[in-house]
Design a protein around this motif. Structure first.
Motif, PDB file in Angstrom:
ATOM      1  N   UNK A  72       5.465  -8.907 -14.135  1.00 49.94           N
ATOM      2  CA  UNK A  72       4.094  -8.482 -14.409  1.00 49.94           C
ATOM      3  C   UNK A  72       3.132  -9.549 -13.885  1.00 49.94           C
ATOM      4  N   UNK A  73       2.169  -9.181 -13.043  1.00 53.82           N
ATOM      5  CA  UNK A  73       1.240 -10.173 -12.476  1.00 53.82           C
ATOM      6  C   UNK A  73       0.507 -10.969 -13.548  1.00 53.82           C
ATOM      7  N   UNK A 441      -5.392  -0.683  -6.979  1.00 50.02           N
ATOM      8  CA  UNK A 441      -5.642  -2.059  -6.577  1.00 50.02           C
ATOM      9  C   UNK A 441      -6.606  -2.707  -7.552  1.00 50.02           C
ATOM     10  N   UNK A 442      -6.491  -4.023  -7.712  1.00 50.27           N
ATOM     11  CA  UNK A 442      -7.379  -4.730  -8.632  1.00 50.27           C
ATOM     12  C   UNK A 442      -7.575  -6.161  -8.163  1.00 50.27           C
ATOM     13  N   UNK A 443      -8.804  -6.638  -8.288  1.00 52.11           N
ATOM     14  CA  UNK A 443      -9.144  -8.025  -7.985  1.00 52.11           C
ATOM     15  C   UNK A 443     -10.008  -8.549  -9.119  1.00 52.11           C
ATOM     16  N   UNK A 444      -9.628  -9.698  -9.707  1.00 56.08           N
ATOM     17  CA  UNK A 444     -10.356 -10.220 -10.852  1.00 56.08           C
ATOM     18  C   UNK A 444     -10.414 -11.743 -10.797  1.00 56.08           C
ATOM     19  N   UNK A 479      -6.707 -13.103  -9.704  1.00 55.38           N
ATOM     20  CA  UNK A 479      -5.554 -12.208  -9.605  1.00 55.38           C
ATOM     21  C   UNK A 479      -5.894 -11.059  -8.682  1.00 55.38           C
ATOM     22  N   UNK A 480      -5.016 -10.814  -7.710  1.00 56.61           N
ATOM     23  CA  UNK A 480      -5.160  -9.685  -6.804  1.00 56.61           C
ATOM     24  C   UNK A 480      -3.855  -8.904  -6.818  1.00 56.61           C
ATOM     25  N   UNK A 481      -3.936  -7.584  -6.938  1.00 57.20           N
ATOM     26  CA  UNK A 481      -2.718  -6.781  -7.002  1.00 57.20           C
ATOM     27  C   UNK A 481      -2.950  -5.414  -6.386  1.00 57.20           C
ATOM     28  N   UNK A 482      -1.870  -4.843  -5.863  1.00 53.18           N
ATOM     29  CA  UNK A 482      -1.887  -3.487  -5.346  1.00 53.18           C
ATOM     30  C   UNK A 482      -0.582  -2.828  -5.781  1.00 53.18           C
ATOM     31  N   UNK A 501       1.409  -8.630  -5.733  1.00 49.15           N
ATOM     32  CA  UNK A 501       0.355  -9.323  -6.483  1.00 49.15           C
ATOM     33  C   UNK A 501       0.346 -10.802  -6.132  1.00 49.15           C
ATOM     34  N   UNK A 502      -0.832 -11.395  -6.264  1.00 45.71           N
ATOM     35  CA  UNK A 502      -0.981 -12.840  -6.096  1.00 45.71           C
ATOM     36  C   UNK A 502      -1.881 -13.369  -7.199  1.00 45.71           C
ATOM     37  N   UNK A 503      -1.445 -14.446  -7.843  1.00 46.88           N
ATOM     38  CA  UNK A 503      -2.225 -15.109  -8.879  1.00 46.88           C
ATOM     39  C   UNK A 503      -2.379 -16.583  -8.559  1.00 46.88           C
TER      40      UNK A 503
END
Length: 608
Positions: A72-73, A441-444, A479-482, A501-503
């Motif tokens: 989980x990212x 997709x999410x970027x936070x 945090x970036x995820x797709x 994902x990348x954190x």
């Protein structure tokens, strides 16, 4: 390690080329996030939330919930052996003490130590989904949801079924579980029993884990429902290096019991859930496994709680409210006998500001018998730019009181500190979500400023570890995820799921010169996760998972895991899985050396 990171990124960019848009795309738009009071569909949430569904749980190369959460990212799982026999979990750089674990909304916090929070008495096969809320959750769930919360959800089935699973593998691993559902009229019930054991991947790392889980419930009429649960887990394991490397013969045996009874009333625009629950944790610890007289601790902790949570919809929006009373007590040969009472009041409001903007704000006020009143305000603002695109921002405060181990423990290598004061933090996040045709997709970006952070430190190798309050600690992260998912459509070869994902987390520590830190400086710095689930016809599924993990003061590592399923949903199925295929040499917690390449295989029988 750089080659491993490049490999993960190349895999991430390569897979979408083979995937196609499909009308059978999976989505989470209608999944209601279980937050006890105001329940909002996943797609309308103005928070950074990950949902792990049943399909993902079953196809992940994992034998435990702890292992599932490693993919989980933004979640940092630090295991001390195979199958997560004991594991700590952190979110966004937070420690294991700063994450709240819940089971169907019931808090599993242990007043003795956060090391026991993953003693969840539910076999993996019974878990319907897992909701991971990242960021401050004290306004929603109360204290100890400092950096985030993980809510494990089970579901009562309306259909009769029986599922049997068995497996074996390296290190003498073997296990079996039985899970069945037997509804009778309006009454639904689930029963599950599981047993897992291993000889261990190194000296004194063997374990035996047993779980018994029962839940039942009935819809009495259109408005009233009752639900009960009783569960028990027994974990006995060799604890080589778990708490100190100076004593390789450590041993521990833990028994956790959980019982709850809940009633739900729902009619028109009014919803009310009341429940009572009890959690007991019994812990025997030996510094030398076969010499209990050398150093031995017995701890028994009990938690009794009453809660009422509800919501009401009006012209002003949705109002959420709640009250809780919680009694924590411990009897310990080391920590002494203590008890404390916590009570809290929840109030929040969700309002629409025009057709595209919504605001959710609230306050949790908590009274502690030791610290008096504390208040946790917070708010989230969401803007639905289009059907597929949503922007959000949120602020919140959080708080954590010391455990009894933090305060009173006395041992050869660890000493508590009775002068500790509670931790507190202020957090902020801003992000965006995109959801279309099976793609998400999410970027936070997030920021957490902590004061009085409780951290175990020491001045030299000759000194024992002791917790202290650090002055100021600031975490900044991205945090970036797709994620892509579709249902099976019978194609010969089909990419059914893909994620990347990348954190990144940066921490600024103040006021700790000359002190060695035990946990804080081992928080995540860089984390990359990718996974691909490929279907071959209707019966074969091949899941590949890759992780690159770099912590602030530990060597980075790259892990490759795989699982193949045959006829997983049929009457008789088989699976084979492998972990750490690259045979990486790595450590996740303390000085515990994690296993190299290892394999297991098994079967499942599904009867209706």
């Amino acid at each position: 390690m750089k080659k491993a990171l490049v490999l993960i990124l190349l895999a991430g960019f390569a897979v979408p080329v083979f995937s196609q848009s499909d009308t059978t795309s999976q989505n989470l738009e209608e999944v209601l996030i279980q937050e006890n009071r105001i329940q909002i569909p996943f797609s309308k949430q103005s928070r950074n939330i990950s949902v792990v569904g049943k399909n993902q749980i079953e196809t992940t190369p994992a034998r435990s919930l702890q292992e599932v959460l490693t993919f989980v990212p933004g979640v940092d799982v630090r295991q001390r052996g195979v199958s997560g026999v004991q594991a700590d979990i952190g979110i966004r750089g937070g420690s294991f003490e700063q994450t709240l674990m819940l089971l169907n909304g019931i808090k599993l916090t242990d007043p003795q130590t956060g090391h026991h929070m993953m003693n969840i008495p539910v076999p993996l096969v019974n878990i319907d989904r897992v909701e991971v809320l990242k960021g401050p959750a004290s306004r929603i769930f109360g204290q100890n949801a400092f950096a985030g919360a993980v809510n494990v959800i089970t579901r009562l089935s309306e259909e009769r079924n029986l599922r049997i699973q068995g497996y074996g593998g390296d290190f003498g691993m073997r296990g079996v579980n039985f899970a069945g559902s037997l509804p009778a009229g309006k009454y639904r019930q689930n029963l599950a029993v599981s047993y897992d054991e291993s000889d261990g991947h190194q000296y004194n790392s063997d374990y035996k884990v047993s779980n018994i889980f029962y839940e039942g419930g009935a819809q009495l009429d259109e408005a009233n429902e009752i639900r009960g649960m009783i569960a028990y887990t027994d974990r006995t394991f060799g604890a080589n290096g778990f708490y100190t490397s100076a004593f390789p013969d450590q041993w521990e045996s833990i028994q956790t019991t959980l019982a709850s009874l809940a009633h739900t009333f729902q009619k028109d625009r009014f919803y009310l859930n009341t429940r009572a629950y009890w959690r007991r944790n019994e812990d025997e610890y030996r510094l030398r496994r076969n010499e209990p007289e050398f150093f031995q601790n017995f701890h028994t902790s009990d938690v009794f709680a009453l809660e009422a949570n509800g919501s009401y919809q009006s012209k002003l929006g949705t109002t959420g409210f709640g009250v809780e009373v919680r009694k924590e007590q411990i009897e310990s040969t080391n920590l002494g006998n203590h008890d404390r009472t916590l009570s809290g009041l929840f109030l929040e409001q969700l309002v629409q500001l025009g057709s595209k903007t919504d605001l959710r704000a609230g306050l949790y006020s908590n009274y502690y018998s030791e610290y008096g009143w504390k208040h946790f305000p917070g708010a989230e603002l969401g803007f639905q730019a289009s059907k597929s695109l949503r922007f959000y921002s949120g602020i919140g405060s959080s708080y954590r009181i010391p455990t009894y181990t933090d305060l009173y423990y006395v041992g050869p290598t660890n000493i508590g500190n009775a002068d500790l004061v509670p931790e507190q933090a202020r957090s902020f996040e801003v992000g965006g979500k995109w959801n279309r045709s099976g793609w998400r997709g999410e970027l936070v970006y997030f920021n957490r400023y902590s004061e009085n952070l409780i951290e175990w430190t020491r001045s030299s190798d000759q000194d024992p570890w002791q917790p202290r309050n650090l002055n100021e600690v600031t975490f900044n992260g991205v945090e970036a995820s797709v994620h892509y998912a579709i249902n099976s459509n019978g194609r010969p070869i089909q990419v059914r799921e893909f994620m990347l994902s990348y954190n990144f987390i940066d921490a600024d520590f103040s006021g700790q010169e000359g002190l060695e830190s035990r946990y804080a400086l081992t928080a995540l710095r860089n984390q990359v996760i990718t996974g691909v689930l490929v279907g071959f016809g209707e019966k074969v599924e091949w899941n590949t998972k890759m992780r690159y993990v770099e912590r602030m003061s530990l060597d980075p590592y790259f892990l490759l895991d795989m699982r193949v399923d045959y006829n997983r949903l049929g009457k008789l199925g088989f699976f084979a899985e492998a972990s750490n295929i690259t045979n990486e040499d790595y450590i996740e917690a303390g000085t515990v050396q994690m296993p190299g390449r290892w394999f297991r295989a098994g079967f499942m029988v599904n009867l209706e």
